[in-house]
Scaffold this active site. Structure first.
Site, PDB file in Angstrom:
ATOM      1  CB  CYS A 144      -4.704   5.662   8.930  1.00 47.09           C
ATOM      2  SG  CYS A 144      -6.340   5.769   8.171  1.00 47.09           S
ATOM      3  CG  HIS A 196      -2.353   7.426   5.235  1.00 44.88           C
ATOM      4  ND1 HIS A 196      -2.113   6.110   5.517  1.00 44.88           N
ATOM      5  CD2 HIS A 196      -3.703   7.590   5.245  1.00 44.88           C
ATOM      6  CE1 HIS A 196      -3.264   5.494   5.681  1.00 44.88           C
ATOM      7  NE2 HIS A 196      -4.239   6.363   5.537  1.00 44.88           N
ATOM      8  CD  GLU A 224       1.596   6.004   5.381  1.00 47.02           C
ATOM      9  OE1 GLU A 224       0.534   5.380   5.160  1.00 47.02           O
ATOM     10  OE2 GLU A 224       1.697   6.836   6.312  1.00 47.02           O
TER      11      GLU A 224
END
Length: 183
Positions: free
Chosen positions: A71, A164, A166
């Site tokens: 990002c 994302h 994560e």
């Protein structure tokens, strides 16, 4: 400096990587790879510049330090930020042109299944939150698209994502980054 670093630490720990936070240029010594997380790209760049980390980090990545950029991290690395602030300075290491928040504001967040080249198994859950929109790619290899636009690219030892990973329980992209850093 700023952003979703704690979530990346958790994901990397889950795949067996040893991590440490990088806040100064001295922290770059001995790294096998680095993650540039999501967050606010202008703030990240400004903070790195303020503490003297921007240029040493740029040099390390240019010399081949394996890098996972998600990002805002992708924005920081991009050659061109089409809607960046007038004095916004990126690293210019990733041959893409991006538009900040190109997929919309926070309320426009979404998740979509992505087919990522080289990633075995089911589609990857791409979580898009104020994500950059890749407007063009040069030498960067597109490894995933959404609605005909690049959302994941590879260039040398850089893996850059508009989304994302994560924030999901799927650790395949973090595992791929660890493999990339181990080579």
């Amino acid at each position: 400096m700023q952003g979703a670093f704690a979530e990346h630490v958790k994901a990397l720990d889950a795949v067996g990587a040893k991590t440490r936070l990088v806040k100064t240029k001295e922290d770059l010594d001995g790294l096998d790879g680095i993650v540039l997380p999501g967050g606010e790209s202008t703030t990240m760049t400004m903070l790195m510049e303020r503490v003297g980390l921007l240029e040493p980090l740029r040099a390390a990545i240019a010399k081949g330090l394996p890098t996972l950029a998600t990002c805002a991290g992708m924005i920081v690395l991009a050659r061109d930020v089409t809607d960046g602030m007038e004095d916004q300075q990126g690293m210019g290491l990733l041959d893409v042109s991006v538009k900040r928040n190109g997929y919309g504001r926070q309320v426009d967040s979404f998740e979509v299944a992505l087919d990522i080249a080289g990633l075995d198994g089911k589609p990857f859950p791409g979580v898009f939150i104020r994500s950059p929109l890749v407007e063009s790619t040069g030498t960067a290899q597109v490894i995933a698209t959404h609605d005909g636009r690049a959302v994941a690219v590879r260039q040398g030892r850089i893996l850059a994502l508009c989304f994302h990973p994560e924030l999901t329980s799927d650790r395949r992209l973090h595992q791929e980054f660890v493999r990339m850093a181990a080579r």
